[in-house]
Design a protein around this motif. Structure first.
Motif, PDB file in Angstrom:
ATOM      1  N   LEU A   1       0.833  -1.161  -0.017  1.00 30.83           N
ATOM      2  CA  LEU A   1       0.002  -0.078  -0.002  1.00 30.83           C
ATOM      3  C   LEU A   1       0.901   1.282  -0.019  1.00 30.83           C
ATOM      4  O   LEU A   1       0.418   2.248  -0.751  1.00 30.83           O
ATOM      5  CB  LEU A   1      -0.960   0.070   1.258  1.00 30.83           C
ATOM      6  CG  LEU A   1      -1.995   0.975   1.214  1.00 30.83           C
ATOM      7  CD1 LEU A   1      -2.919   0.932   0.106  1.00 30.83           C
ATOM      8  CD2 LEU A   1      -2.895   0.938   2.318  1.00 30.83           C
ATOM      9  N   ALA A   2       1.820   1.233   0.904  1.00 31.03           N
ATOM     10  CA  ALA A   2       2.916   2.633   0.848  1.00 31.03           C
ATOM     11  C   ALA A   2       3.468   2.654  -0.619  1.00 31.03           C
ATOM     12  O   ALA A   2       3.702   3.636  -1.047  1.00 31.03           O
ATOM     13  CB  ALA A   2       3.881   2.110   1.917  1.00 31.03           C
ATOM     14  N   LEU A   3       4.006   1.651  -1.108  1.00 35.45           N
ATOM     15  CA  LEU A   3       4.466   1.801  -2.544  1.00 35.45           C
ATOM     16  C   LEU A   3       3.486   2.387  -3.458  1.00 35.45           C
ATOM     17  O   LEU A   3       4.051   3.128  -4.354  1.00 35.45           O
ATOM     18  CB  LEU A   3       4.935   0.423  -3.081  1.00 35.45           C
ATOM     19  CG  LEU A   3       6.222  -0.516  -2.805  1.00 35.45           C
ATOM     20  CD1 LEU A   3       6.343  -1.867  -3.677  1.00 35.45           C
ATOM     21  CD2 LEU A   3       7.174   0.494  -3.189  1.00 35.45           C
ATOM     22  N   ILE A   4       2.424   1.989  -3.247  1.00 35.22           N
ATOM     23  CA  ILE A   4       1.230   2.640  -4.505  1.00 35.22           C
ATOM     24  C   ILE A   4       1.013   4.185  -3.955  1.00 35.22           C
ATOM     25  O   ILE A   4       1.083   4.986  -4.803  1.00 35.22           O
ATOM     26  CB  ILE A   4      -0.173   1.858  -4.212  1.00 35.22           C
ATOM     27  CG1 ILE A   4       0.234   0.533  -4.694  1.00 35.22           C
ATOM     28  CG2 ILE A   4      -1.207   2.778  -4.934  1.00 35.22           C
ATOM     29  CD1 ILE A   4      -1.119  -0.732  -4.616  1.00 35.22           C
ATOM     30  N   THR A   5       1.028   4.216  -2.762  1.00 34.89           N
ATOM     31  CA  THR A   5       0.785   5.716  -2.427  1.00 34.89           C
ATOM     32  C   THR A   5       1.937   6.462  -2.723  1.00 34.89           C
ATOM     33  O   THR A   5       1.854   7.708  -3.291  1.00 34.89           O
ATOM     34  CB  THR A   5       0.368   6.154  -0.883  1.00 34.89           C
ATOM     35  OG1 THR A   5       1.491   5.729  -0.062  1.00 34.89           O
ATOM     36  CG2 THR A   5      -0.856   5.168  -0.457  1.00 34.89           C
TER      37      THR A   5
END
Lengths: 66, 296
Positions: free
Chosen positions: B205-209
């Motif tokens: 999720l952090a990668l996507i954001t």
């Protein structure tokens, strides 16, 4: 003649438009969408779209979800 | 979006101290729960003060739903399209209209791109909006998205003029594909719909954001307030949830909790969290400490 509305057979007048059917069902046009044989019939086209014997009509509206 | 994900990385090194410094917004935006200098959430050119989007599925009654919308401070809510029952026609629409929220029709239950596109087109007719929460499911037990059908549907809907908010897997490459196709927002899951299992893969999720430019909305999996806060801390722009509120023992109270959690998570993200360390870092200086004879 007979058409299928939301999966159930229904007898309508020989000349019946989508607008007639909606009035008959006492629904819409606000908040209602109609497809005939899988094809979306826009609100503005309801009055001009006549149904044929055996047409499958989906009459859809809002429901809780998502 | 567009902020480092290093707050998620565990390290003792001094290099980690720069984590998540870049507060995203300049002063002067709309006032909202997330601080008066927050610019607000912009999706498809529309600005929202609230970063909590409420799904309406599962509410025990329309009265509870209406109170939940108010408690959540939501400005957008999802709605599904189903065969009409003339007896109950319009009531959910009336509630959402009265609450003044923007409608976000979904394509829940669609398993193919064709089905999802047709549902979106019908929703556009019914609700007079070209916004859609695009959902194309690949499996009825997990309700996980079908990436191939999802991309097909997204492309077709964007071409047809829709503002597409795409529910997707927590996969960076797929998320970027959706962004490249022109989706207005990308909405990765935390865990399966309705599971309440929270965020299974915070790293993803952090990668996507970090890598996307369009708003990233956590959609699905939130079970309780800390899940929503974590999503925001990981850089999400908003959270979309339904079950966690509608099926809570006290939905209205939970809606209020979610509102606070989203606001707190957003503030923490903008404040820039400290890096995670393996060992302690004394918060009280040792200098100036009284000296005693050692006991041993």
């Amino acid at each position: 003649m007979k058409v299928v509305v939301n999966g159930e057979e229904r007898t309508v007048d020989t000349v019946c438009t989508v607008a007639n059917l909606a009035a008959d069902l006492d629904v819409g046009p606000k908040g209602v969408a109609v497809a005939v044989n899988g094809e979306v019939v826009g609100r503005s086209a309801w009055a001009g779209r006549t149904l044929d014997e055996g047409d499958r009509v989906e009459v859809l509206g809002a429901m809780q979800g998502g | 979006m567009s902020e480092p994900a290093s707050s998620f990385v565990c390290t003792d090194g001094p290099q980690a101290t720069s984590s998540a410094h870049k507060a995203g917004a300049e002063p002067g935006g709309v006032a909202d729960d997330t601080g008066s200098d927050d610019d607000g959430l912009v999706i498809g050119g529309v600005t929202f003060g609230s970063r909590l989007i409420l799904g309406t599925g599962g509410a025990a009654s329309l009265e509870v739903l209406e109170a939940s919308l108010v408690a959540a401070g939501a400005e957008m809510a999802t709605v599904a399209l189903r065969r009409i029952d003339p007896a109950t026609q319009g009531s959910i629409l009336d509630v959402l209209t009265a609450a003044g929220v923007r409608l976000l029709p979904n394509t829940a239950g669609c398993f193919t791109a064709r089905d999802a596109v047709r549902t979106a087109q019908l929703a556009r007719e019914a609700f007079a909006t070209d916004w859609v929460k695009l959902e194309v499911i690949g499996d009825d037990r997990t309700l996980l998205p079908d990436a191939v059908e999802l991309l097909d549907a997204a492309e077709e809907l964007v071409d047809d003029g829709f503002t597409v908010l795409a529910y997707t897997n927590d996969d960076l490459i797929l998320a970027r594909r959706l962004e490249d196709l022109g989706c207005a927002a990308v909405m990765p899951l935390g865990s399966p719909i309705g599971s309440g299992a929270g965020i299974n893969n915070p790293y993803n999720l952090a990668l996507i954001t970090e890598r996307l430019s369009v708003p990233v909305v956590l959609d699905a999996g939130v079970g309780t307030a800390s899940d929503a806060a974590l999503a925001m801390e990981l850089g999400c722009d908003a959270v979309l949830l339904a079950t966690a509120v509608t099926r809570a023992r006290e939905p209205v109270r939970m809606a209020e909790a979610m509102r606070s959690a989203v606001a707190a998570g957003r503030l923490a993200r903008r404040a820039g969290r400290i890096p995670v360390r393996r060992y302690a870092l004394a918060s009280t200086p040792t200098e100036g400490r009284a000296e005693w004879e050692r006991d041993r």
